[in-house]
Enzyme design. Sequence first.
Site, PDB file in Angstrom:
ATOM      1  N   ARG A   1      -0.712   8.975   8.916  1.00  0.00           N
ATOM      2  CA  ARG A   1      -0.764   7.668   9.076  1.00  0.00           C
ATOM      3  C   ARG A   1      -0.118   7.157   8.218  1.00  0.00           C
ATOM      4  O   ARG A   1      -0.707   7.180   6.911  1.00  0.00           O
ATOM      5  CB  ARG A   1      -1.928   6.976   9.718  1.00  0.00           C
ATOM      6  CG  ARG A   1      -1.881   5.492   9.864  1.00  0.00           C
ATOM      7  CD  ARG A   1      -3.497   5.354  10.545  1.00  0.00           C
ATOM      8  NE  ARG A   1      -4.088   5.467   9.692  1.00  0.00           N
ATOM      9  CZ  ARG A   1      -4.679   4.556   8.556  1.00  0.00           C
ATOM     10  NH1 ARG A   1      -4.114   3.370   8.803  1.00  0.00           N
ATOM     11  NH2 ARG A   1      -5.831   4.679   7.917  1.00  0.00           N
TER      12      ARG A   1
ATOM     13  N   HIS B   1     -11.116  10.040   6.382  1.00  0.00           N
ATOM     14  CA  HIS B   1     -10.784   8.750   6.633  1.00  0.00           C
ATOM     15  C   HIS B   1     -10.473   8.373   7.863  1.00  0.00           C
ATOM     16  O   HIS B   1     -10.738   7.333   8.839  1.00  0.00           O
ATOM     17  CB  HIS B   1      -9.935   8.191   5.662  1.00  0.00           C
ATOM     18  CG  HIS B   1      -9.452   6.660   5.614  1.00  0.00           C
ATOM     19  ND1 HIS B   1     -10.538   5.751   5.613  1.00  0.00           N
ATOM     20  CD2 HIS B   1      -8.307   6.108   5.692  1.00  0.00           C
ATOM     21  CE1 HIS B   1      -9.878   4.525   5.465  1.00  0.00           C
ATOM     22  NE2 HIS B   1      -8.761   4.737   5.639  1.00  0.00           N
TER      23      HIS B   1
ATOM     24  N   ARG C   1      -0.006   8.396   1.473  1.00  0.00           N
ATOM     25  CA  ARG C   1      -1.547   8.706   1.355  1.00  0.00           C
ATOM     26  C   ARG C   1      -1.696  10.293   1.186  1.00  0.00           C
ATOM     27  O   ARG C   1      -2.441  10.728   0.221  1.00  0.00           O
ATOM     28  CB  ARG C   1      -2.135   8.314   2.395  1.00  0.00           C
ATOM     29  CG  ARG C   1      -3.655   8.299   2.218  1.00  0.00           C
ATOM     30  CD  ARG C   1      -4.326   7.533   3.399  1.00  0.00           C
ATOM     31  NE  ARG C   1      -4.171   6.011   3.247  1.00  0.00           N
ATOM     32  CZ  ARG C   1      -4.617   5.119   4.004  1.00  0.00           C
ATOM     33  NH1 ARG C   1      -5.379   5.444   5.118  1.00  0.00           N
ATOM     34  NH2 ARG C   1      -4.469   3.678   3.686  1.00  0.00           N
TER      35      ARG C   1
ATOM     36  N   HIS D   1      -8.600   9.817   2.623  1.00  0.00           N
ATOM     37  CA  HIS D   1      -8.253   8.496   1.918  1.00  0.00           C
ATOM     38  C   HIS D   1      -8.219   9.157   0.496  1.00  0.00           C
ATOM     39  O   HIS D   1      -9.199   9.684   0.038  1.00  0.00           O
ATOM     40  CB  HIS D   1      -8.975   7.551   2.303  1.00  0.00           C
ATOM     41  CG  HIS D   1      -8.602   6.199   1.502  1.00  0.00           C
ATOM     42  ND1 HIS D   1      -8.512   5.790   0.376  1.00  0.00           N
ATOM     43  CD2 HIS D   1      -7.944   5.159   2.232  1.00  0.00           C
ATOM     44  CE1 HIS D   1      -7.834   4.943   0.361  1.00  0.00           C
ATOM     45  NE2 HIS D   1      -7.537   4.132   1.389  1.00  0.00           N
TER      46      HIS D   1
ATOM     47  N   GLU E   1       0.883  -1.182  -0.059  1.00  0.00           N
ATOM     48  CA  GLU E   1       0.076  -0.052   0.275  1.00  0.00           C
ATOM     49  C   GLU E   1       1.017   1.265   0.027  1.00  0.00           C
ATOM     50  O   GLU E   1       2.068   1.051  -0.108  1.00  0.00           O
ATOM     51  CB  GLU E   1      -0.968   0.039   1.216  1.00  0.00           C
ATOM     52  CG  GLU E   1      -2.033  -1.115   1.119  1.00  0.00           C
ATOM     53  CD  GLU E   1      -2.907  -0.876   2.352  1.00  0.00           C
ATOM     54  OE1 GLU E   1      -2.954   0.067   2.915  1.00  0.00           O
ATOM     55  OE2 GLU E   1      -3.694  -2.028   2.537  1.00  0.00           O
TER      56      GLU E   1
HETATM   57  C1  SIN Z   1      -7.217   0.863   2.632  1.00  0.00           C
HETATM   58  O1  SIN Z   1      -7.644  -0.151   2.453  1.00  0.00           O
HETATM   59  O2  SIN Z   1      -6.891   1.643   1.708  1.00  0.00           O
HETATM   60  C2  SIN Z   1      -7.457   1.414   4.100  1.00  0.00           C
HETATM   61  C3  SIN Z   1      -6.310   1.059   4.785  1.00  0.00           C
HETATM   62  C4  SIN Z   1      -6.117   1.805   5.906  1.00  0.00           C
HETATM   63  O3  SIN Z   1      -6.576   2.878   6.045  1.00  0.00           O
HETATM   64  O4  SIN Z   1      -4.980   1.906   6.428  1.00  0.00           O
END
Ligand code: SIN
Length: 592
Positions: A403, A368, A307, A258, A138
């Site tokens: 985060r 988010h 992010r 997000h 991610e």
């Molecule tokens: C996601 O699956 O993108 C969210 C995971 C997160 O917020 O850490």
Amino acid sequence: MTRPNGRPAAGTAATALRAPAPGWATEADVVVVGSGVAGLTAALRCAAAGARVTVVTKARLDDGSTRWAQGGIAAALGEGDTPEQHLDDTLVAGAGLCDEQAVRALVTEGPDAVRRLIATGARFDADDATGEILLTREGGHHRRRIAHAGGDATGAEISRALVEAVRAAGIDTVENALVLDLLKDGSGRAAGVTLHVMGEGRRDGVGAVRADAVVLATGGMGQIFSATTNPAVSTGDGVALALRAGAEVSDLEFVQFHPTVLWLGPDAEGQQPLVSEAVRGEGAHLVDADGVRFMRGQHELAELAPRDIVAKGIMRRMRERGAEHMYLDARHFGAEMWERRFPTILAACRAHGIDPVTEPIPVAPAAHYASGGVRTDLRGRTTVPGLYACGEVACTGVHGANRLASNSLLEGLVFAERIAEDITARAESARAEGRERPAAAAERTEPAPGAAGDAPLLASEARYEIQHIMTHGAGVLRSAGSLARAADRLDRVHDEAAAQLRRDGKTAEPGVETWEATNLHLVARVLVAAALRREETRGCHWREDRPERDDAAWRRHLLVTLRPDGALDVRSTDSEAFPPPTTPRAETESRT
Ligand code: SIN
């Protein structure tokens, strides 16, 4: 109430919500408020050590934010990965404001905490042939490090396993219960909570759970914005309770938006479907309406940058193009991969008339995750003795200004276990020394009805006004002007209710919706006050009028407390001084 000029407004005394006096009471050693990964882990570990635990939760046990987590849980479990690499990625994402000791605790204890979660019953996706846990990537992670379950239903699986374990352990649970305020004993130590149970039976209406230790694990506050990935129950109740109890909160200005939330139209409100970062981790691209990959050249990791950078990249492109959203293109996955790897997201998109197998997904950023919260030390202790916090409601120092993806489930796990250790050690030393349990102390004080002084409750409709104010004034892109207007408008919401109370002696009826609106208002005020004060852009705090990160002036945290007269005290501290001053440094260091 804090005005931009720093003066408190008249008539805002607020140390407890207006509520009827408790009509019932129950006793426990530990009361855990919240039933996500953090709350249920704390409950299980305390119960395993012999404590009588009561879990209080706002809806059903499996209804919190954990169940909605898609991507997974990050931990250095893969070959060649190390806690040190996980630490590096977390610190970079946190943009200079992480507490390194807290991050070190997270990344070193994380892998074993995940193994204990597996032993508790959680089943992660694994390779059929080798049995090895499958790991994805991610944003912000330089490695495949994210364990997942049911493809994209990680939170639901963790929730299932923990709820089953809590039931099997026979832990007392109170569902459909909104926590109201903290009870304290005569020394100012936490001694339980007041709560309102929506239901019928032995524990109905306003009551009290008395306990030696209170663990807040109430989740987030996404509902202060109009569009969020958070469920309707995420109304900042834990942060508001902690503020009224005199606890310090920190980093509330760092709300994570997000980047890829399914775009359902300009007026979409409430909880919106998430399109996990793991979709980008598996190779999906962000494109504009012409199919141009605009994240290329903005960061070495392009779509997998941290992010905040991706959210800003999307917002910038939306502005340049005058567009309401961008697109996430994963048509090349094909139907089989979509169905196997991302069944939840596929179903959500199709339910809204979009088929990701044949068309790009319209996406835009939405609120988010609260990177800040109730400030704790490395054992989850807040600045109020006996009051602990873990999970999204807490600010442990792990997340800094932003985060790292999929660190939240891990943080909930690791710090819940630390809290359980601290509570257990404290109870053992009290027993060894023959000390009376604090809950048995005669001088316990409880908020009397009306102890809220002249603070009004807000009408339920205030919720929508607050969401509107916050979305327009304190959203993904902010400025001194937008924040000052938001502060003024929030003041007005309160002032009208206070004026009516003074004039007619009337306030909104106590009830779930008015308590929630009042909590939302308080956390919104704190967020706006901190965002106004932080005159720079850092992590997920993006000030249009202060576009640069300013390490010389702002490598520090903003700490906020609520004064009994309703004013906010906002002060800043050095990043290095993060563990609360009430915690001796040597004690915090001994644990890592
Ligand atoms: C996601 O699956 O993108 C969210 C995971 C997160 O917020 O850490």
